[in-house]
Design a protein around this motif. Structure first.
Motif: not given
Lengths: 80, 244
Positions: A17-24, A73, B37, B39-43, B127, B167, B182-183, B186-187
């Protein structure tokens, strides 16, 4: 898993949510993707559904799905 | 002692070489994963997402951005006081000249967001890449942020909801507003409203990275006169307008 699944989810929740780290590895959508019923793609609905069944048995309130979707989904094409 | 140190130094050199050799293969795998992916890194704050909205291109009668937002985020589309509206189409009329312009009004994703200042539980946050969001796990529904927002951009969910999008989790008792998709961002995608606007052929909404001098939005902002709404408040909104 029964004991710690909520911790696994919460561990990455704030990062996402806060750092946008997705796909883990862990995500609620990921849980639902696998555990949703093949009949209606849902983890809730009756006591045979994955999340609801156990939570009813254990009498633990399940509030994830008041906000999050309890459905898979992409509706998987059930080849039956 | 010096002998020991030399040995230690030699060991470190060798081991670092060995480590570098080892890390090439996992490094390459990691790179591949990063491609698959992103999406793995922090913004990071190297990016600041923003929008430039050209109100002269915003057509009268078209509400495609609002519809796209509702569809993307699972909003009802109702316009009652208790319905969530993340983006509204606003008509502006200059009473002196009679000139009418239209613009979409949404969360302005301020650099200094008042909603974040007033939030008692730190649920309202910005963010690193400039997107202002509500962490609904922390939101207690006090609605201070709604009062603090000069743009009236936020809505409160009054009723139980069903069939939320995967999402876009939304729920009763929390405040919500435009998430700048945001979803999707991020992609690596555009926001739903910007996509809908270009699909309709108007191209009034330009979404991009304000911090990248080579991005289309940054070039445009350098080239034309743009306006921030209520710039006097010094909030430096990420959503900017031209032609108003």
């Amino acid at each position: 898993m029964r004991k710690v699944h909520m911790n696994l989810l919460k561990h990455q929740r704030d990062e996402t949510v806060h750092e946008g780290i997705r796909g883990k590895k862990y995500s609620l959508a990921g849980c639902v993707d696998c555990h949703a019923s093949v009949k209606d793609n849902n983890v809730l609905g009756s006591n045979e559904h994955f999340c609801q069944g156990c939570h009813v048995y254990a009498a633990v309130k399940l509030d994830c799905f008041e906000c999050h979707s309890s459905k898979r989904k992409v509706t998987a094409e059930v080849s039956k | 002692m010096s002998g020991t140190n030399l040995d230690r130094r030699g060991f470190l050199t060798k081991s670092s070489v060995a480590f570098a050799g080892l890390s090439i293969a996992p490094g390459m795998i990691l790179f591949d994963l990063a491609q698959a992916h992103p999406l793995g890194d922090a913004v990071s704050s190297k990016v600041r997402w923003g929008m430039l909205i050209d109100s002269s291109k915003c057509e009268s009668g078209c509400t495609d951005c609002v519809t796209a937002c509702n569809t993307e985020n699972g909003l009802s589309g109702g316009v009652k006081a208790t319905d969530s509206q993340w983006i509204r189409k606003v008509e502006l009329k200059d009473l002196r000249t009679g000139r009418t312009t239209f613009l979409p009004m949404l969360c302005q994703h301020c650099e200094q967001p008042p909603c974040v200042d007033v939030c008692p539980t730190a649920a309202s946050f910005k963010r690193a890449d400039g997107i202002v969001l509500v962490d609904k796990h922390l939101c207690i529904g006090c609605r201070y942020c709604m009062m603090a927002c000069p743009y009236k951009a936020r809505s409160f969910v009054h009723e139980n909801l069903t069939d939320q999008k995967t999402d876009v989790p939304r729920g009763k008792g929390t405040v919500e507003s435009c998430t700048l998709c945001v979803h999707r961002v991020d992609k690596g995608q555009n926001t739903a409203c910007a996509d809908a606007c270009s699909k309709a052929g108007h191209n009034a909404i330009l979404f991009g990275n304000l911090n990248d001098p080579e991005s289309e939005i940054a070039k445009r902002i350098r080239a034309v006169a743009t306006t921030q709404i209520r710039a006097d408040l010094g909030l430096n909104p990420g959503i900017q307008y031209e032609g108003i």
